[in-house]
Scaffold this motif. Sequence first.
Motif, mmCIF file in Angstrom:
data_model
loop_
_atom_site.group_PDB
_atom_site.id
_atom_site.type_symbol
_atom_site.label_atom_id
_atom_site.label_comp_id
_atom_site.label_asym_id
_atom_site.label_seq_id
_atom_site.Cartn_x
_atom_site.Cartn_y
_atom_site.Cartn_z
ATOM 1 N N GLU A 38 0.828 -1.206 0.000
ATOM 2 C CA GLU A 38 0.000 0.000 0.000
ATOM 3 C C GLU A 38 0.863 1.257 0.000
ATOM 4 O O GLU A 38 0.537 2.245 -0.668
ATOM 5 N N GLU A 65 3.950 1.537 -1.246
ATOM 6 C CA GLU A 65 4.529 1.664 -2.587
ATOM 7 C C GLU A 65 3.501 2.201 -3.577
ATOM 8 O O GLU A 65 3.804 3.064 -4.399
ATOM 9 N N ARG A 66 2.278 1.708 -3.491
ATOM 10 C CA ARG A 66 1.205 2.173 -4.373
ATOM 11 C C ARG A 66 0.928 3.657 -4.130
ATOM 12 O O ARG A 66 0.763 4.438 -5.066
ATOM 13 N N PHE A 67 0.919 4.085 -2.883
ATOM 14 C CA PHE A 67 0.684 5.489 -2.534
ATOM 15 C C PHE A 67 1.737 6.394 -3.163
ATOM 16 O O PHE A 67 1.415 7.413 -3.769
ATOM 17 N N TYR A 68 3.016 6.001 -3.011
ATOM 18 C CA TYR A 68 4.095 6.853 -3.536
ATOM 19 C C TYR A 68 4.142 6.825 -5.061
ATOM 20 O O TYR A 68 4.529 7.803 -5.688
ATOM 21 N N ARG A 69 3.750 5.710 -5.666
ATOM 22 C CA ARG A 69 3.700 5.638 -7.126
ATOM 23 C C ARG A 69 2.634 6.585 -7.664
ATOM 24 O O ARG A 69 2.844 7.279 -8.650
ATOM 25 N N GLU A 70 1.509 6.617 -7.000
ATOM 26 C CA GLU A 70 0.402 7.474 -7.427
ATOM 27 C C GLU A 70 0.703 8.944 -7.162
ATOM 28 O O GLU A 70 0.194 9.817 -7.856
ATOM 29 N N ALA A 71 1.569 9.240 -6.190
ATOM 30 C CA ALA A 71 1.889 10.617 -5.829
ATOM 31 C C ALA A 71 2.880 11.240 -6.807
ATOM 32 O O ALA A 71 3.014 12.462 -6.855
ATOM 33 N N THR A 72 3.565 10.408 -7.586
ATOM 34 C CA THR A 72 4.556 10.953 -8.529
ATOM 35 C C THR A 72 4.008 11.093 -9.908
ATOM 36 O O THR A 72 3.022 10.662 -10.302
#
Length: 67
Positions: free
Chosen positions: A58, A60-67
């Motif tokens: 979760e 990793e998914r959060f930081y991927r979506e934030a970039t």
Amino acid sequence: MGSKAGTGSTVLSLRIDTELLDRIRQHAAKRGMSVQDYVVRTLIRDDFDERFQTSVDETERFYREAT
């Protein structure tokens, strides 16, 4: 092992292969534990590992979506 106030315990009965039970007994004996304690600690550890991996996924998914 700690437990939350108000939580109880219950009985879990299961049928297990003789060879597997023998291996579990050996692992428990190496650690100076009863079979019950060994199985419970193994399940708790597995549950923690699963929850930890979910948390990592979760994050990793959060930081991927934030970039």
